[in-house]
Write an enzyme that holds these catalytic residues in place. Structure first.
Site, mmCIF file in Angstrom:
data_model
loop_
_atom_site.group_PDB
_atom_site.id
_atom_site.type_symbol
_atom_site.label_atom_id
_atom_site.label_comp_id
_atom_site.label_asym_id
_atom_site.label_seq_id
_atom_site.Cartn_x
_atom_site.Cartn_y
_atom_site.Cartn_z
ATOM 1 N N GLY A 175 0.851 -1.176 0.000
ATOM 2 C CA GLY A 175 0.000 0.000 0.000
ATOM 3 C C GLY A 175 0.889 1.229 0.000
ATOM 4 N N GLN B 176 -5.104 -9.441 -2.682
ATOM 5 C CA GLN B 176 -5.287 -8.443 -1.626
ATOM 6 C C GLN B 176 -6.763 -8.233 -1.295
ATOM 7 O OE1 GLN B 176 -3.311 -8.054 -4.331
ATOM 8 N NE2 GLN B 176 -1.575 -6.698 -3.930
ATOM 9 N N ASP C 198 -1.228 4.467 -6.510
ATOM 10 C CA ASP C 198 0.180 4.405 -6.130
ATOM 11 C C ASP C 198 0.969 5.577 -6.693
ATOM 12 O OD1 ASP C 198 1.038 1.532 -4.824
ATOM 13 O OD2 ASP C 198 -0.800 1.421 -5.995
ATOM 14 N N ASN D 187 -2.371 2.406 -10.521
ATOM 15 C CA ASN D 187 -2.905 1.652 -9.378
ATOM 16 C C ASN D 187 -2.762 0.162 -9.690
ATOM 17 O OD1 ASN D 187 -4.205 1.680 -6.751
ATOM 18 N ND2 ASN D 187 -6.000 0.846 -7.782
#
EC number: 5.3.1.23
Length: 359
Positions: A55, A206, A247, A257
């Site tokens: 993350g 995730q 990100d 992302n």
């Protein structure tokens, strides 16, 4: 709402105590909750690389504390040129993962603090305070973004609705309440969410292991789906929002992302589903003009070919990019702690970055 959000905080992934960085090993969730302690910059870099911590915001926070550990080791060596030696730790941490810009933002903030050291000031205490400040700043940003995103959802659809999310953007990915998942949690507390649909998010799962675990633990109605069911869900289950994290966001509003985000945005536009990106301003890289300039991390193909150490695929090559880029023209709104940008473009992003934080 702020008090409700604070009361709802149950999960954390990062702790700084007893002079060590403690990380919840996210590779083992949800079957076991194991904390690992790190006392070196190299150890923290390896934890980032191996996805013990993941993350974008959490990676940046971990890197900041990695620098504290590196500085402590250099100072203990008694070398008058310890700051020169510390450059090796900057490099090791910066090389751990290339796409998440929060990593480089946090390292640069630590470097700037070093440059501001005054005569007689304890450098280790100064760096530790800076890292703790980065952690607290992210926690506050999470709360602000949760409130702003929730208000957007209320504005556009006031009744309980179905939301689709991708990867994990909750407390496990940040220093606090979460980014995209923080907005979803706030909206649920406000009575605006009927059900959350969580993409499993291959290949690290995730969504299956982390997002579903976080939401289930808080009593938020959640249904897990394979990534390839997303378009079908938008067509048949009344999805009104896709809400994701980021990100890296470039100067024109393009968003990198987790892989699979781009196709979600394409499907959302086709089905008339609104698309929200939630990320702190530290994720915005104004030095990159557009998404074509973002370095996209590729990981070992064995992550696709093997499961639990056992080969499940034929003896073929595997392409394993970790991120993709969603063009700004597919995004309805970007939510940051500085405010929101609807239909992002270069001019709006520049205006956003000139603002002060709202909290």
């Amino acid at each position: 709402m702020r008090e409700q959000l604070l009361a709802a905080e149950k999960v954390k992934a990062i702790e700084w105590r007893d002079g060590k960085l403690h990380l919840l090993d996210q590779r083992l969730l949800p079957r076991e909750e194991t904390w690992l302690a790190y006392d070196s910059a190299a150890g923290v870099a390896e934890a980032i690389r191996q996805m013990v911590v993941r993350g974008a915001p959490a990676i940046g926070i971990a890197a900041a504390f990695g620098l504290v550990l590196g500085a402590r080791a250099r100072l203990a060596e008694g070398d008058v040129d310890w700051q020169v030696e510390l450059e090796g730790d900057f490099t090791v941490l910066a090389d751990s993962r290339p796409t998440a810009v929060n990593l480089f933002w946090a390292l640069e903030r630590m470097r700037e603090r070093l440059q501001r050291l005054k005569a007689g000031e304890d450098p280790l205490l100064a760096l530790e305070a800076e890292a703790l400040g980065i952690l607290e700043s992210d926690r506050e940003a999470n709360l602000t973004m949760a409130q702003l995103g929730m208000e957007l959802i209320r504005k556009h659809q006031g009744s309980p609705q179905n939301i689709l999310t991708h990867c994990n953007t909750g407390a496990l990915a940040t220093g606090g309440f979460g980014t995209a998942l923080g907005v979803i949690r706030a909206a649920y507390l406000d009575g605006l969410v009927e059900r959350v649909y969580a993409d499993e998010t291959r290949p690290w799962l995730q969504g299956s292991r982390l997002t579903a675990w976080e939401l289930e633990g808080e009593g938020v109605p959640v249904t897990l789906n394979v990534d390839s069911a997303a378009a079908h869900l938008m067509k048949t289950r009344g999805i009104t929002w896709v809400i994701v994290g980021a990100d890296r966001i470039t100067a024109n509003g393009d968003v990198a992302n987790k892989i699979g985000t781009y196709q979600l945005a394409v499907c959302a536009m086709h089905h008339g589903v609104r698309f929200m990106v939630v990320a702190p301003s530290s994720t915005i890289d104004m030095g990159l003009e557009d998404g074509e300039d973002i370095p996209i991390e590729e990981r070992d193909g064995r992550e696709l070919l093997d499961v639990g150490g056992q080969r499940i695929a034929a003896n073929v090559d595997a392409y394993n990019p970790v991120f993709d880029v969603t063009p700004a023209d597919l995004i309805d709104v970007i939510v940051t702690e500085k405010g929101i940008v609807e239909r992002p473009d270069a001019a709006k992003m520049a205006q956003l970055m000139c603002r002060k934080r709202l909290h």
